[in-house]
Design an enzyme around this catalytic site. Structure first.
Site, PDB file in Angstrom:
ATOM      1  N   ASP A 163     -10.130  -9.603   8.446  1.00 26.73           N
ATOM      2  CA  ASP A 163      -9.565  -8.268   8.233  1.00 26.73           C
ATOM      3  C   ASP A 163     -10.532  -7.125   8.526  1.00 26.73           C
ATOM      4  O   ASP A 163     -10.101  -6.087   8.999  1.00 26.73           O
ATOM      5  CB  ASP A 163      -9.064  -8.144   6.782  1.00 26.73           C
ATOM      6  CG  ASP A 163      -8.110  -6.973   6.580  1.00 26.73           C
ATOM      7  OD1 ASP A 163      -7.257  -6.746   7.461  1.00 26.73           O
ATOM      8  OD2 ASP A 163      -8.215  -6.286   5.553  1.00 26.73           O
ATOM      9  N   ARG A 201       0.836  -1.195   0.000  1.00 30.91           N
ATOM     10  CA  ARG A 201       0.000   0.000   0.000  1.00 30.91           C
ATOM     11  C   ARG A 201       0.875   1.251   0.000  1.00 30.91           C
ATOM     12  O   ARG A 201       1.943   1.265   0.584  1.00 30.91           O
ATOM     13  CB  ARG A 201      -0.901   0.018   1.249  1.00 30.91           C
ATOM     14  CG  ARG A 201      -2.122  -0.887   1.118  1.00 30.91           C
ATOM     15  CD  ARG A 201      -3.056  -0.738   2.303  1.00 30.91           C
ATOM     16  NE  ARG A 201      -2.475  -1.272   3.522  1.00 30.91           N
ATOM     17  CZ  ARG A 201      -1.937  -0.549   4.472  1.00 30.91           C
ATOM     18  NH1 ARG A 201      -1.895   0.771   4.365  1.00 30.91           N
ATOM     19  NH2 ARG A 201      -1.443  -1.123   5.547  1.00 30.91           N
ATOM     20  N   CYS A 251       0.085  -8.285  11.636  1.00 34.97           N
ATOM     21  CA  CYS A 251       0.398  -8.579  13.046  1.00 34.97           C
ATOM     22  C   CYS A 251      -0.266  -9.885  13.470  1.00 34.97           C
ATOM     23  O   CYS A 251      -0.413 -10.137  14.667  1.00 34.97           O
ATOM     24  CB  CYS A 251      -0.113  -7.475  13.954  1.00 34.97           C
ATOM     25  SG  CYS A 251       0.994  -6.089  14.087  1.00 34.97           S
ATOM     26  N   LYS A 263      -9.898  -2.049   1.362  1.00 38.06           N
ATOM     27  CA  LYS A 263      -9.558  -0.917   2.225  1.00 38.06           C
ATOM     28  C   LYS A 263     -10.319   0.346   1.801  1.00 38.06           C
ATOM     29  O   LYS A 263     -10.783   1.105   2.636  1.00 38.06           O
ATOM     30  CB  LYS A 263      -8.059  -0.651   2.170  1.00 38.06           C
ATOM     31  CG  LYS A 263      -7.195  -1.843   2.504  1.00 38.06           C
ATOM     32  CD  LYS A 263      -7.483  -2.352   3.870  1.00 38.06           C
ATOM     33  CE  LYS A 263      -6.539  -3.474   4.262  1.00 38.06           C
ATOM     34  NZ  LYS A 263      -6.829  -3.966   5.602  1.00 38.06           N
ATOM     35  N   SER A 299      -1.761  -3.988  10.291  1.00 36.11           N
ATOM     36  CA  SER A 299      -1.501  -4.921   9.193  1.00 36.11           C
ATOM     37  C   SER A 299      -0.345  -5.853   9.533  1.00 36.11           C
ATOM     38  O   SER A 299       0.649  -5.423  10.122  1.00 36.11           O
ATOM     39  CB  SER A 299      -1.128  -4.138   7.941  1.00 36.11           C
ATOM     40  OG  SER A 299      -2.080  -3.147   7.718  1.00 36.11           O
ATOM     41  N   HIS A 339     -11.157  -2.200  11.164  1.00 35.25           N
ATOM     42  CA  HIS A 339     -10.078  -3.071  10.669  1.00 35.25           C
ATOM     43  C   HIS A 339      -9.927  -4.215  11.670  1.00 35.25           C
ATOM     44  O   HIS A 339      -8.966  -4.262  12.435  1.00 35.25           O
ATOM     45  CB  HIS A 339      -8.802  -2.231  10.566  1.00 35.25           C
ATOM     46  CG  HIS A 339      -7.682  -2.882   9.830  1.00 35.25           C
ATOM     47  ND1 HIS A 339      -6.358  -2.525   9.998  1.00 35.25           N
ATOM     48  CD2 HIS A 339      -7.671  -3.875   8.906  1.00 35.25           C
ATOM     49  CE1 HIS A 339      -5.591  -3.263   9.220  1.00 35.25           C
ATOM     50  NE2 HIS A 339      -6.362  -4.085   8.547  1.00 35.25           N
ATOM     51  N   TYR A 367      -1.542  -3.311  -6.763  1.00 30.57           N
ATOM     52  CA  TYR A 367      -1.413  -4.018  -5.490  1.00 30.57           C
ATOM     53  C   TYR A 367      -2.781  -4.063  -4.784  1.00 30.57           C
ATOM     54  O   TYR A 367      -3.493  -3.055  -4.733  1.00 30.57           O
ATOM     55  CB  TYR A 367      -0.371  -3.315  -4.588  1.00 30.57           C
ATOM     56  CG  TYR A 367      -0.400  -3.897  -3.203  1.00 30.57           C
ATOM     57  CD1 TYR A 367       0.120  -5.177  -2.968  1.00 30.57           C
ATOM     58  CD2 TYR A 367      -1.008  -3.237  -2.150  1.00 30.57           C
ATOM     59  CE1 TYR A 367       0.035  -5.748  -1.710  1.00 30.57           C
ATOM     60  CE2 TYR A 367      -1.084  -3.803  -0.887  1.00 30.57           C
ATOM     61  CZ  TYR A 367      -0.560  -5.063  -0.674  1.00 30.57           C
ATOM     62  OH  TYR A 367      -0.664  -5.649   0.560  1.00 30.57           O
ATOM     63  N   ARG A 417       1.530 -12.296  -1.039  1.00 34.43           N
ATOM     64  CA  ARG A 417       0.166 -12.551  -0.571  1.00 34.43           C
ATOM     65  C   ARG A 417      -0.467 -13.774  -1.209  1.00 34.43           C
ATOM     66  O   ARG A 417      -0.081 -14.174  -2.301  1.00 34.43           O
ATOM     67  CB  ARG A 417      -0.713 -11.349  -0.941  1.00 34.43           C
ATOM     68  CG  ARG A 417      -0.301 -10.039  -0.303  1.00 34.43           C
ATOM     69  CD  ARG A 417      -0.851  -9.928   1.062  1.00 34.43           C
ATOM     70  NE  ARG A 417      -0.384  -8.762   1.782  1.00 34.43           N
ATOM     71  CZ  ARG A 417      -1.111  -8.138   2.716  1.00 34.43           C
ATOM     72  NH1 ARG A 417      -2.320  -8.561   2.999  1.00 34.43           N
ATOM     73  NH2 ARG A 417      -0.615  -7.135   3.381  1.00 34.43           N
TER      74      ARG A 417
HETATM   75  C1  OXD Z   1      -3.512  -4.576   5.272  1.00 34.10           C
HETATM   76  C2  OXD Z   1      -4.104  -5.731   4.575  1.00 34.10           C
HETATM   77  O1  OXD Z   1      -2.570  -3.968   4.758  1.00 34.10           O
HETATM   78  O2  OXD Z   1      -5.044  -6.304   5.114  1.00 34.10           O
HETATM   79  O3  OXD Z   1      -4.003  -4.244   6.357  1.00 34.10           O
HETATM   80  O4  OXD Z   1      -3.656  -6.086   3.490  1.00 34.10           O
HETATM   81 MN    MN Z   2      -5.743  -5.321   6.875  1.00 36.28          MN
END
Ligand code: OXD
Ligand code: MN
Length: 570
Positions: free
Chosen positions: A259, A101, A236, A192, A234, A212, A183, A353
């Site tokens: 998410d 991002r 974690c 998002k 993100s 989130h 991306y 990913r």
């Molecule tokens: C983030 C994702 O960046 O979920 O939070 O990809």
């Molecule tokens: Mn996320």
């Protein structure tokens, strides 16, 4: 959608489809579907065609046949490579400049800057709570990027324009305009951009929450099930927690989402959550049969992998996949270069990913698609904190919980353009995703807590990432996090098993099940030290002043002062 089409049926004007529609039979069929599109959708497409000048236009029907045709077209164009070791799985290698991002180029476009972000810090430092763009600057940015952009020759197999990337949101018009990046976090606009940024603004206007957060169901050995939502920054471990295999006998976890959570009050005043996504877009490195077997089982079919490594027998490879490579098999890195274990550069990009349908996860919750949502009993905040922050603590009440969410910090990860292990403030794990002024966002959370008749979830904070003096993790994490969920459930059930610290309520020593965890000590897991929290509170005060300024709700500042007072008395 069905309803909209139904309502339009019969009175749909005969509208000729734009000339760019593909020729032949598909043109005739598309023309029919075109006539059924609601007028605003047709207008949107027509404007896009005029502006971008595509060679061809296709109205998608979402059918499996169409999906298959698109996959083979992308294969022929060299964008996707098949992974024959699995069923219908594909590898995409992006332009190496388009791998995460881009927060610096993600903007909210509103008339008044204050509607998008709190006032700029006094010293003129960078605003960390989002970027604002004025409507005229946005119009200019569109004119500099979009006219004829689809006529331009492709310069690589991965279309992107990193120098001019712009991910713009117009919350007043509920519009998203994204340019220059393929991306997922920039270009999957339902994720998002819509489900967090635009939806958080809708949620504020309509009295609900777009967050989130993962959502999971946890069932105790007696069969009692509860649902929790958890916000972590993100990368974690949200996906790992959402799909966890509990290491505590008799406990079960079911996944609702990994998410995003949309949460609304029901008639009984309970907060009910839905996952607005239909798939997972998870970080690959570190995912293995040991750390997340359910994710590994999810991605064996119908999955697109991006920027992972691959094996010469048609499989995928990444750091931490923990699967032996068969003798004679060679490896190729995400950059398409031969790769051998021990090479200085990783085989997979750290933010590589998998993108897979959620219904393939073996532990999806039976209610995961229930439009009513699942009732949330607990909300958990968390982050990567190598020192000072206990394994788990409970907020004293909703207002204190809002403070705890606003005070979240975590080490930077690879999901955005930040580098290194820098500790970053990330209120509610929403820092990159606020759809309006973050101060007003906190005020909205406080208002939710005041709602008449609300049966509010309890709020907790967790930290799986404490390290000892030698840099080793002191908590085994993964399935053992069920031990923490078990304590959270006991609190929801009203058990009196917590002790008060200046920071919040922590489990009494006998209340957290540490059986069978040799070398794990309660004292290491619950450090509450005066110097640490003095520093933390000082840094938080500076962060609030520099980033929220006068837009910080006074209740939140009051909670910080109360923490400072409690810490002084330690
Ligand atoms: C983030 C994702 O960046 O979920 O939070 O990809
Ligand atoms: Mn996320």
């Amino acid at each position: 959608m069905q309803k909209v089409i139904g309502r339009l049926g019969g009175c749909v004007p005969r509208v000729p489809p734009p000339a760019a529609f593909q020729r032949g039979g598909s043109r005739r069929k598309a023309g029919k579907r075109w006539g059924l599109c609601p007028p605003p959708a047709r207008q949107f497409v027509e404007e896009g065609v005029r502006l971008c000048r595509p060679r061809a236009l296709r109205l998608c029907d979402g059918s499996p046949a169409e999906g298959a045709a698109l996959l083979s077209q992308l294969q022929a164009e060299g964008v996707l490579h098949p992974l024959p070791k699995y069923d219908n799985c594909w590898l995409a290698r992006t332009d190496p400049r388009d791998v995460a991002r881009v927060e610096s180029r993600t903007v909210l476009v509103t008339e008044r800057e204050r509607d998008a972000i709190p006032p700029k810090p006094p010293g003129g430092g960078p605003q960390q709570l989002g970027n604002w763009m004025s409507p005229p600057a946005f119009e200019q940015a569109v004119q500099e990027r979009f006219p004829g952009c689809m006529e331009e020759p492709l310069v690589s197999q991965w279309p992107c324009d990193p120098a001019r990337t712009l991910v713009a949101h117009l919350p007043d018009q509920r519009r998203i305009v994204s340019f220059g990046s393929g991306y997922g976090g920039n270009s999957l606009l339902g994720k998002k951009c819509f489900a967090l940024r635009i939806a958080s603004r809708l949620a504020r206007d309509e009295g609900w929450l777009a967050e989130h957060m993962l959502i999971l169901g946890v069932t105790d050995p007696a069969g009692k099930k509860r649902y929790v939502a958890a916000a972590f920054p993100s990368a974690c471990g949200k996906t790992n927690l959402a799909m966890m295999t509990p290491a505590l006998p008799g406990w079960r976890v079911h996944c609702v989402g990994d998410d995003i959570a949309w949460m609304k009050f029901d008639a009984e005043g309970r907060l009910r959550a839905i996952n607005p996504e239909s798939g997972f877009f998870g970080v690959a490195p570190g995912t293995s049969m040991r750390t997340n077997p359910n994710a590994m089982l999810t991605v064996r079919a119908n999955t697109i992998f991006t920027n992972v490594g691959c094996t010469s027998d048609g499989g995928v490879y990444w750091e931490g996949i923990d699967q032996p490579v068969r003798p004679g098999t060679t490896l190729t890195s995400w950059l398409g270069q031969p790769w051998t274990p021990g090479d200085p550069q990783p085989c997979a990009h750290p933010n590589s990913r998998f993108c897979a349908p959620a219904n393939q996860c073996p532990i999806m919750d039976p209610a995961w698609e229930d439009p009513e949502g699942v009732p949330i009993d607990a909300i958990i905040f968390g982050g990567r904190r190598p020192e000072g922050v206990p394994l788990v603590y409970e907020a004293f009440n909703w207002r204190h919980g809002v403070f705890v969410g606003s005070a979240m910090r975590s080490e930077a990860t690879a999901a955005a353009e930040h580098t290194g292990r820098r500790l970053m403030h990330d209120p509610f794990a929403m820092r990159p995703f606020f759809g309006y002024n973050a101060g007003q966002y906190l005020a909205h959370w406080l208002a939710v807590g005041e709602r008449e008749g609300a049966r509010l979830p309890r709020i907790f904070h967790v930290n799986w990432f404490l390290r000892d003096g030698a840099g080793r993790f002191v908590w085994p994490g993964f399935g053992h996090n069920a031990r923490v969920l078990a304590w959270i459930c006991s609190r929801v059930a009203g058990e009196d098993n917590a002790k008060t610290t200046p920071v919040g309520l922590v489990p009494r020593e006998d209340a957290l099940d540490l059986d069978g965890l040799p070398g794990v000590s309660y004292a290491d897991l619950f450090p509450v030290s005066r110097p640490f929290w003095e520093k933390e509170a000082r840094e938080l005060r500076r962060y609030y002043e520099e980033n929220f300024g006068e837009d910080l709700p006074k209740e939140v500042m009051g909670e910080l002062s109360a923490l400072e007072e409690r810490v002084k008395k330690m």
